[in-house]
Structure formats: structure tokens, C-alpha cells
Motif scaffolding. Structure first.
Motif, PDB file in Angstrom:
ATOM      1  N   GLU A 124      20.883  23.633  13.032  1.00 22.53           N
ATOM      2  CA  GLU A 124      21.457  23.184  11.738  1.00 22.53           C
ATOM      3  C   GLU A 124      20.534  23.359  10.472  1.00 22.53           C
ATOM      4  N   GLU A 125      19.159  23.316  10.876  1.00 16.69           N
ATOM      5  CA  GLU A 125      18.166  23.396   9.736  1.00 16.69           C
ATOM      6  C   GLU A 125      17.862  24.765   9.348  1.00 16.69           C
ATOM      7  N   ALA A 126      18.444  25.787  10.270  1.00 20.20           N
ATOM      8  CA  ALA A 126      17.825  27.115   9.935  1.00 20.20           C
ATOM      9  C   ALA A 126      19.038  28.015   8.927  1.00 20.20           C
ATOM     10  N   ASP A 127      18.395  28.973   8.582  1.00 18.69           N
ATOM     11  CA  ASP A 127      19.466  29.731   7.618  1.00 18.69           C
ATOM     12  C   ASP A 127      19.929  30.746   8.655  1.00 18.69           C
ATOM     13  N   ALA A 128      19.305  31.359   9.695  1.00 16.03           N
ATOM     14  CA  ALA A 128      19.923  32.397  10.616  1.00 16.03           C
ATOM     15  C   ALA A 128      19.443  31.924  12.001  1.00 16.03           C
ATOM     16  N   LEU A 129      19.904  32.671  12.918  1.00  9.18           N
ATOM     17  CA  LEU A 129      19.406  32.592  14.133  1.00  9.18           C
ATOM     18  C   LEU A 129      19.064  34.130  14.731  1.00  9.18           C
ATOM     19  N   VAL A 130      17.870  34.282  15.314  1.00  7.71           N
ATOM     20  CA  VAL A 130      17.354  35.426  16.022  1.00  7.71           C
ATOM     21  C   VAL A 130      17.176  35.098  17.512  1.00  7.71           C
ATOM     22  N   ALA A 131      17.922  35.863  18.283  1.00  6.85           N
ATOM     23  CA  ALA A 131      18.080  35.484  19.691  1.00  6.85           C
ATOM     24  C   ALA A 131      17.839  36.632  20.322  1.00  6.85           C
ATOM     25  N   ASN A 132      17.129  36.532  21.569  1.00  5.47           N
ATOM     26  CA  ASN A 132      16.588  37.489  22.502  1.00  5.47           C
ATOM     27  C   ASN A 132      17.652  37.335  23.808  1.00  5.47           C
ATOM     28  N   ARG A 160      29.035  27.425  13.251  1.00  9.75           N
ATOM     29  CA  ARG A 160      28.475  26.959  11.977  1.00  9.75           C
ATOM     30  C   ARG A 160      28.330  27.790  10.810  1.00  9.75           C
ATOM     31  N   GLY A 161      28.702  29.166  10.871  1.00 11.81           N
ATOM     32  CA  GLY A 161      28.590  30.220   9.842  1.00 11.81           C
ATOM     33  C   GLY A 161      27.190  30.740   9.653  1.00 11.81           C
ATOM     34  N   LYS A 162      26.289  30.575  10.691  1.00 16.31           N
ATOM     35  CA  LYS A 162      25.089  31.100  10.569  1.00 16.31           C
ATOM     36  C   LYS A 162      24.921  32.499  10.784  1.00 16.31           C
ATOM     37  N   PRO A 163      24.274  33.256  10.231  1.00 13.73           N
ATOM     38  CA  PRO A 163      24.128  34.781  10.566  1.00 13.73           C
ATOM     39  C   PRO A 163      23.180  34.830  11.775  1.00 13.73           C
ATOM     40  N   VAL A 164      23.625  35.985  12.752  1.00 14.07           N
ATOM     41  CA  VAL A 164      22.948  36.018  13.955  1.00 14.07           C
ATOM     42  C   VAL A 164      22.432  37.275  14.062  1.00 14.07           C
ATOM     43  N   PHE A 165      21.359  37.460  14.341  1.00 12.85           N
ATOM     44  CA  PHE A 165      20.352  38.726  14.855  1.00 12.85           C
ATOM     45  C   PHE A 165      20.076  38.606  16.146  1.00 12.85           C
ATOM     46  N   LEU A 166      20.369  39.833  16.896  1.00 13.85           N
ATOM     47  CA  LEU A 166      20.028  39.856  18.130  1.00 13.85           C
ATOM     48  C   LEU A 166      18.824  40.944  18.648  1.00 13.85           C
ATOM     49  N   TRP A 167      17.989  40.826  19.629  1.00 15.08           N
ATOM     50  CA  TRP A 167      17.305  41.817  20.461  1.00 15.08           C
ATOM     51  C   TRP A 167      17.227  41.623  21.801  1.00 15.08           C
ATOM     52  N   SER A 168      16.976  42.720  22.276  1.00 16.39           N
ATOM     53  CA  SER A 168      17.007  42.764  23.618  1.00 16.39           C
ATOM     54  C   SER A 168      15.940  43.691  24.451  1.00 16.39           C
ATOM     55  N   ASP A 169      15.100  43.760  25.409  1.00 17.83           N
ATOM     56  CA  ASP A 169      14.265  44.694  25.822  1.00 17.83           C
ATOM     57  C   ASP A 169      14.740  45.373  26.868  1.00 17.83           C
ATOM     58  N   ASP A 170      16.074  45.214  27.022  1.00 19.18           N
ATOM     59  CA  ASP A 170      17.045  46.134  27.909  1.00 19.18           C
ATOM     60  C   ASP A 170      18.251  46.480  27.166  1.00 19.18           C
ATOM     61  N   LEU A 171      18.245  47.663  26.459  1.00 17.51           N
ATOM     62  CA  LEU A 171      19.380  48.066  25.791  1.00 17.51           C
ATOM     63  C   LEU A 171      20.590  48.907  26.584  1.00 17.51           C
ATOM     64  N   ARG A 172      20.272  48.852  27.764  1.00 13.31           N
ATOM     65  CA  ARG A 172      21.318  49.686  28.583  1.00 13.31           C
ATOM     66  C   ARG A 172      22.477  48.775  28.685  1.00 13.31           C
ATOM     67  N   SER A 173      23.664  49.854  28.509  1.00 12.72           N
ATOM     68  CA  SER A 173      24.979  49.144  28.601  1.00 12.72           C
ATOM     69  C   SER A 173      25.438  48.267  29.775  1.00 12.72           C
TER      70      SER A 173
END
Length: 193
Positions: A57-65, A88-101
Motif C-alpha cells: 500500500e505504501e509503495a508506488d510500484a512492485l518489482v517482483a522476482n 490496488r492499481g499498482k504498476p508491476v515490473f517482473l524479473w526472472s533468472d530463468d526466462l525459458r518458457s
């Protein structure tokens, strides 16, 4: 001056033996990029779920592993946090160390089904489409953090401009009130003669 952009750092890092150090590393990446990283590492006895929700809730966005954790999929707690942030309408940005489908990670037969007969998603995505559909998944947290800051720079600038506009409106209101009172005083003095 406005506060820095706040990024909630979701992911399974909280389970690592070096969780505090990893959390600090991720928060430092945010600081270096000009943002504040909110890392959800809590002491015993805390309602962890509620504490994480409060931080989102405090954050402007979420960065998720969303790297695979204890299997072929992401950490389920992180999946909850991604969904909550989206709700909650927060922008989400994703990252992964395994980008295989998923179809590359899960052995499937010619019919596209796994050993139990379940269909394996073949959407050229590194995670379930409910998580990644329409989003780019970055390879590193640095890339996801940089994208969050770039994408939200306009929002933060707009927020600062709105704050300044409110200040100027209040100043104009105060000046107008002073001028009106002064004019009223002057009229009363002139009429009273």
C-alpha cells in the motif's frame, strides 16, 4: 522536494539464509537508481501477511522476482503480492533468472500435456499467463528497477507539479484574501469620512 519513488521488492529472497543481506543489496540497487526499496523482511511475531500488504500500500510500484522457486513456478507468496498490487492499481515490473518458457521447463508429450495429462501452457512465457501476460520479464532486478523508475518518472513529476500547483493556489488565495480585506478596510476608511 517530493519523496523518492517507493518500490516494493517481492520475491523468495526472504527465504534465503542471507535474506537480510540480499534485501539490503536490492534496496541499495533502488537507492542507486534514485528510488526507495521496501524489502519485506519481518521479525517473528509480526503478522507477516498484513505487514506485506501494508508495505505494498505504501509503495508506488512492485518489482517482483518470478524466478522458479522450489519447482517450476514462482514463489506462491510473490504471486499473491503481484495479484494484490494489480488489484490496488499498482504498476508491476517482473524479473526472472530463468526466462525459458513453461513449455521448455515442463516435459510434455506431442499432445502438449505433462505426465499427469495436464495441458502445459505454450505461450512463450516464463510463468503462467495470469502473471506475465502483456508484460516484459527482465533478466535482472537492476533492469526491472530501471524500467520501473523510467515508466513512473512521468507519474512522479506529475505528482510534484500537482503539489506545486496546490501550493500556488493556496498562496494566490491568501494574497487575494489579503487584498480583499485591505480594500474593504480602505473603503470603510474612505466612506467613513
Amino acid at each position: 522536494m517530493s519523496r523518492p519513488l517507493r518500490l516494493y521488492l517481492a520475491g523468495p529472497e526472504v527465504f534465503r539464509p542471507d535474506a537480510a543481506a540480499e534485501g539490503e543489496r536490492l534496496a541499495a540497487l533502488c537507492r542507486e537508481a534514485g528510488a526507495e526499496g521496501l524489502f519485506p523482511l519481518h521479525a517473528d511475531g509480526v503478522d507477516i501477511r498484513q505487514a506485506c500488504i501494508d508495505m505494498i500500500e505504501e509503495a508506488d510500484a512492485l518489482v517482483a522476482n518470478i524466478s522458479p522457486f522450489r519447482g517450476i513456478h514462482m514463489d506462491p507468496g510473490t504471486a499473491f503480492e503481484v495479484g494484490y498490487a494489480e488489484a490496488r492499481g499498482k504498476p508491476v515490473f517482473l524479473w526472472s533468472d530463468d526466462l525459458r518458457s513453461l513449455v521448455e521447463r515442463v516435459p510434455a508429450g506431442a499432445d502438449g500435456r505433462d505426465r499427469e495429462g495436464n495441458l502445459v501452457e505454450d505461450g512463450d512465457r516464463p510463468e503462467n499467463l495470469m502473471i506475465v501476460d502483456g508484460r516484459r520479464v527482465w533478466r535482472t532486478p537492476e533492469e526491472a528497477i530501471a524500467e520501473a523508475i523510467t515508466a513512473l518518472a512521468f507519474t512522479m513529476k506529475n505528482r510534484e507539479l500537482q503539489r506545486m500547483a496546490r501550493s500556488y493556489v493556496m498562496l494566490a488565495l491568501a494574497v487575494s484574501l489579503f487584498v480583499a480585506l485591505a480594500a474593504g478596510f480602505l473603503v470603510n476608511r474612505l466612506v467613513g469620512w
